[in-house]
Scaffold this active site. Sequence first.
Site, PDB file in Angstrom:
ATOM      1  N   ASP A   1      -4.335 -12.721   3.637  1.00  0.00           N
ATOM      2  CA  ASP A   1      -5.640 -12.285   4.106  1.00  0.00           C
ATOM      3  C   ASP A   1      -6.728 -12.617   3.085  1.00  0.00           C
ATOM      4  OD1 ASP A   1      -4.598 -10.464   2.334  1.00  0.00           O
ATOM      5  OD2 ASP A   1      -4.751  -8.739   3.675  1.00  0.00           O
TER       6      ASP A   1
ATOM      7  N   HIS B   1       0.813  -1.221   0.000  1.00  0.00           N
ATOM      8  CA  HIS B   1       0.000   0.000   0.000  1.00  0.00           C
ATOM      9  C   HIS B   1       0.848   1.274   0.000  1.00  0.00           C
ATOM     10  CE1 HIS B   1      -3.682  -2.185   0.417  1.00  0.00           C
ATOM     11  NE2 HIS B   1      -3.391  -2.649   1.619  1.00  0.00           N
TER      12      HIS B   1
ATOM     13  N   HIS C   1      -6.508  -7.230  -0.445  1.00  0.00           N
ATOM     14  CA  HIS C   1      -6.568  -5.792  -0.694  1.00  0.00           C
ATOM     15  C   HIS C   1      -5.742  -5.444  -1.928  1.00  0.00           C
ATOM     16  CE1 HIS C   1      -7.033  -6.318   3.748  1.00  0.00           C
ATOM     17  NE2 HIS C   1      -8.068  -5.530   3.520  1.00  0.00           N
TER      18      HIS C   1
ATOM     19  N   ASP D   1      -3.009 -10.616  -2.468  1.00  0.00           N
ATOM     20  CA  ASP D   1      -3.573 -10.107  -1.217  1.00  0.00           C
ATOM     21  C   ASP D   1      -5.048  -9.771  -1.435  1.00  0.00           C
ATOM     22  OD1 ASP D   1      -2.210  -8.641   1.473  1.00  0.00           O
ATOM     23  OD2 ASP D   1      -4.121  -7.774   0.849  1.00  0.00           O
TER      24      ASP D   1
END
Length: 314
Positions: free
Chosen positions: A250, A126, A165, A163
């Site tokens: 995740d 990120h 995200h 991931d």
Amino acid sequence: MKTGLLLDPLYTDHDPGPGHPECPQRYQAIMKALTASDLLPKFASIPSRAAEMPEIERCHPRPYIELARDEVAAGLDALSTGDTNVCSKSYDIATRAVGGVLNAVDAVMSGKLTRAFCAVRPPGHHARPSQGMGFCLFNNIALGARHAQKQHGAAKVVIVDWDVHHGNGTQDIFYEDGSVFFASTHQSPWYPFTGHVEETGAGKGKGSTMNFPLPAGTGMTQISEAFETKLLPAIAAFKPDLIMISAGFDSRVDDPLGKFKLTDADFASLTKLLMKAAEEHCQGRLVSVLEGGYNLSGLATAVTAHVGALVEGA
């Protein structure tokens, strides 16, 4: 030994605070599971080190690096750029995560190893050029890709992010580049609310970004279809010199920060698909870098399945 493993207990020194999901226990859970699995003797050890300022500047401008350093030194509990919690050791450990990934890239690009997994903290995908974001200070995998190019002459690098995200920081760094192909499967709508299908790159990077936004409840059927029908052909067309994985766990079933349904066996299967692509296009060269994964027991078993698949190909 053709597969390397980057482990460093100092990665537990980054502590975002009580109750934070990106906790030091993540590293401890991975270490405990790998030790119990008897996999550790099958891996070559990759040392960590602190990355130097010029190395980090390949993706982050110096004013941001200095801001992160100074705010950590001042005792702030979060960076002013966003939602990244820190402690007094976070800057040093973040540079050590970057340096460890660079060491892994060195080992693979030099031919000492074929594959590597980097169990680093804090995660990185990120982190935008001038913004720490979503648990991330520096973009470990982006810096690894740039290192492969600047230090080892890699013309093209593929980064695959599974991931839950979207890896918005990695996408931003290479969006107008063209020499790094970035692909992401991720839950949508979900934090950080980027990664739409129409985000495909710009300028020289047009066509070198590929996003697969998928709904909550997505499992292996949809993700393997994305890999096999679109991603793998795109990798073949791109002809990379190195494949890297933003390995976020995740996206596993029962993770508290995601609603995907991947299993440990699914992660092993995805790993093997990318290993096969690496064998076909870049002499097997593959570097995997830990991102998310916040159910401690699930993270431990998923990482074990992932690295087990990596070492099986040795």
